[in-house]
Design an enzyme around this catalytic site. Structure first.
Site, PDB file in Angstrom:
ATOM      1  N   LYS A   1       0.829  -1.201   0.000  1.00 14.03           N
ATOM      2  CA  LYS A   1       0.000   0.000   0.000  1.00 14.03           C
ATOM      3  C   LYS A   1       0.872   1.263   0.000  1.00 14.03           C
ATOM      4  O   LYS A   1       2.081   1.173   0.024  1.00 14.03           O
ATOM      5  CB  LYS A   1      -0.969  -0.030   1.189  1.00 14.03           C
ATOM      6  CG  LYS A   1      -1.969  -1.203   1.120  1.00 14.03           C
ATOM      7  CD  LYS A   1      -3.068  -1.006   0.066  1.00 14.03           C
ATOM      8  CE  LYS A   1      -3.783  -2.257  -0.387  1.00 14.03           C
ATOM      9  NZ  LYS A   1      -4.618  -2.947   0.592  1.00 14.03           N
TER      10      LYS A   1
HETATM   11  C1  LIG Z   1      -5.720  -4.004   0.877  1.00 13.86           C
HETATM   12  C2  LIG Z   1      -7.161  -3.698   0.969  1.00 13.86           C
HETATM   13  C3  LIG Z   1      -7.909  -4.003   2.114  1.00 13.86           C
HETATM   14  C4  LIG Z   1      -7.359  -4.813   3.254  1.00 13.86           C
HETATM   15  O1  LIG Z   1      -6.216  -4.295   3.816  1.00 13.86           O
HETATM   16  P1  LIG Z   1      -5.416  -5.175   4.906  1.00 13.86           P
HETATM   17  O2  LIG Z   1      -4.600  -4.146   5.639  1.00 13.86           O
HETATM   18  O3  LIG Z   1      -4.570  -6.136   4.141  1.00 13.86           O
HETATM   19  O4  LIG Z   1      -6.410  -5.836   5.760  1.00 13.86           O
HETATM   20  C5  LIG Z   1      -9.222  -3.596   2.169  1.00 13.86           C
HETATM   21  N1  LIG Z   1      -9.796  -2.943   1.139  1.00 13.86           N
HETATM   22  C6  LIG Z   1      -9.119  -2.658   0.017  1.00 13.86           C
HETATM   23  C7  LIG Z   1      -9.814  -1.923  -1.077  1.00 13.86           C
HETATM   24  C8  LIG Z   1      -7.788  -3.043  -0.117  1.00 13.86           C
HETATM   25  O5  LIG Z   1      -7.128  -2.790  -1.243  1.00 13.86           O
END
Ligand SMILES: *Cc1c(COP(=O)(O)O)cnc(C)c1O
Length: 393
Positions: free
Chosen positions: A187
């Protein structure tokens, strides 16, 4: 041969320094670094409450729980998202109702949400995903927040892609009733695993803080700090969603550089835009917001009929040329669990369907250099034109 991964994390700020401080502190789990991370994050999104948690999925679960979503309730959300957005609704025994998205941006629009609210008047919440790093139209008159406010339906921002991002000058995180961010490894900023729940609502913050750690009325850090204070009570069957300081240390160091990292991704986007503009067969991502208001987590192009290769062939050929790409997302209505459980039909999601069949996300991250970007763009262009890839070395 070149090797350009889809994502590559570089820790060249205070990550090592902070990690060392944590290792020497005698306290590796949730403590002073998590607290600092929360304070700095709250400031960055101009919200009074930020709770560090173990993932964005955990934050979404806590958010819905704090909104008192219960078994049998319905929650509206976009079909073009990661399964986490919908699975948390099921954790609570409630039902996710996927909506179509705008083909140009991959986002929910006020029109789509309005229609969803009309068809599901008893829905208990709407989850908005800021797909790719730009916010859905939330703020101002006619925005999604106002629409939902008029019906008394709370809005949860799934802001996993959207730090830092803005809509009409307001930060993602301050656009809905509660927002959830992800610091998963790929991210925009990372703590390896981690998330943040952000809200302006005191009651939501209080409930989420309680449920984040076993439903204990005082968290472990307080007990650690105030020696001799051993007593605690459990007032609800809470979860184990706290963020360790080991992760918070990395997250804090990344947070300090969030804006330069965002600006570097914006430069990557501008490069692709220039290099690919006007190429028949390539539909470039449409920016709804100004470039500086966009987190640029993804750069999702679409291959149109004019492309010599289809999406799947293109991904394979790019991979053979050493370029990692990805697809965001195979929509919920195409995943067997949601499709089967809710009897979802592809024809009810025409825009998301067209989007996902054609979409392909290109590498976009701060350490991607000009040479790598032009290699990605040239490889893609030659594939789309049906000429053999050049520059294979
Ligand atoms: C990555 C992601 C999540 C989940 O994130 P985590 O920190 O891995 O739980 C939720 N929603 C979207 C749109 C994502 O891209």
């Amino acid at each position: 041969m070149k090797s350009i991964p889809f994502a590559r994390i570089v820790c060249d700020g205070n990550e090592r320094k902070y990690l060392e401080e944590v290792l020497e502190s005698g306290w590796l789990t949730t403590g002073s670094f998590a607290a600092r991370f929360e304070e700095c994050f709250a400031e960055a999104v101009a919200a009074p409450h930020a709770l560090a948690v173990s993932s964005c999925t955990a934050a979404l679960h806590l958010a819905l729980e704090a909104l008192n979503i219960r078994s049998g309730d319905t929650v509206l959300l976009p079909t073009l998202t990661f399964t986490a957005t919908a699975e948390v609704v099921r954790y609570l025994g409630a039902h996710p109702v996927p909506l179509d998205v705008d083909y140009a941006t991959g986002l929910l629009t006020p029109e789509i949400v309005s229609e969803g609210l009309r068809r599901h008047p008893r829905c208990r919440a709407v989850i908005v995903v800021h797909y790719g790093g730009q916010t859905a139209r939330m703020a101002g008159p006619g925005g999604i927040k106002e629409l939902c406010d008029q019906r008394g339906v709370p809005v949860v921002e799934d802001a996993a892609h959207a730090f830092p991002a803005r809509d009409a000058g307001i930060a993602a995180g301050s656009l809905g009733d509660v927002a959830c961010f992800s610091f998963y490894a790929n991210k925009t900023i990372t703590s390896a695993e981690g998330g943040m729940l952000v809200t302006h609502n005191e009651a939501i913050a209080t409930r989420a803080r309680l449920m984040r750690l076993h439903g204990i009325n005082r968290d472990a850090w307080d007990r650690f700090k105030s020696a001799g204070r051993w007593e605690y009570d459990v007032v609800a069957p809470g979860y184990k969603y706290n963020l360790p300081d080991l992760c918070a240390a990395v997250g804090l160091a990344q947070l300090e550089r969030a804006e330069p990292l965002r600006a570097a991704r914006q430069r990557c986007a501008a490069f692709y835009q220039d290099a690919l503009e006007g190429t028949p067969g390539i539909d470039l991502p449409k920016a709804r917001v100004a470039p500086a208001d966009h987190a640029w987590h993804l750069f999702p192009i679409k291959l149109t009929e004019a492309s010599a290769v289809d999406r799947t062939t293109c991904i394979e050929a790019m991979s053979e040329a050493g370029v990692g790409t990805s697809v965001h997302y195979k929509p919920l209505h195409r995943l067997s669990y949601y499709q089967g459980t809710y009897d979802l039909k592809a024809e009810d999601f025409p825009q998301a369907e067209a989007f996902w069949q054609r979409c392909l996300s290109l590498p976009i991250y701060p350490s991607l250099n000009g040479g790598e970007q032009s290699y990605v763009a040239e490889t893609l262009k030659s594939l789309v034109r049906g000429t053999p890839p050049t520059g294979r070395s």
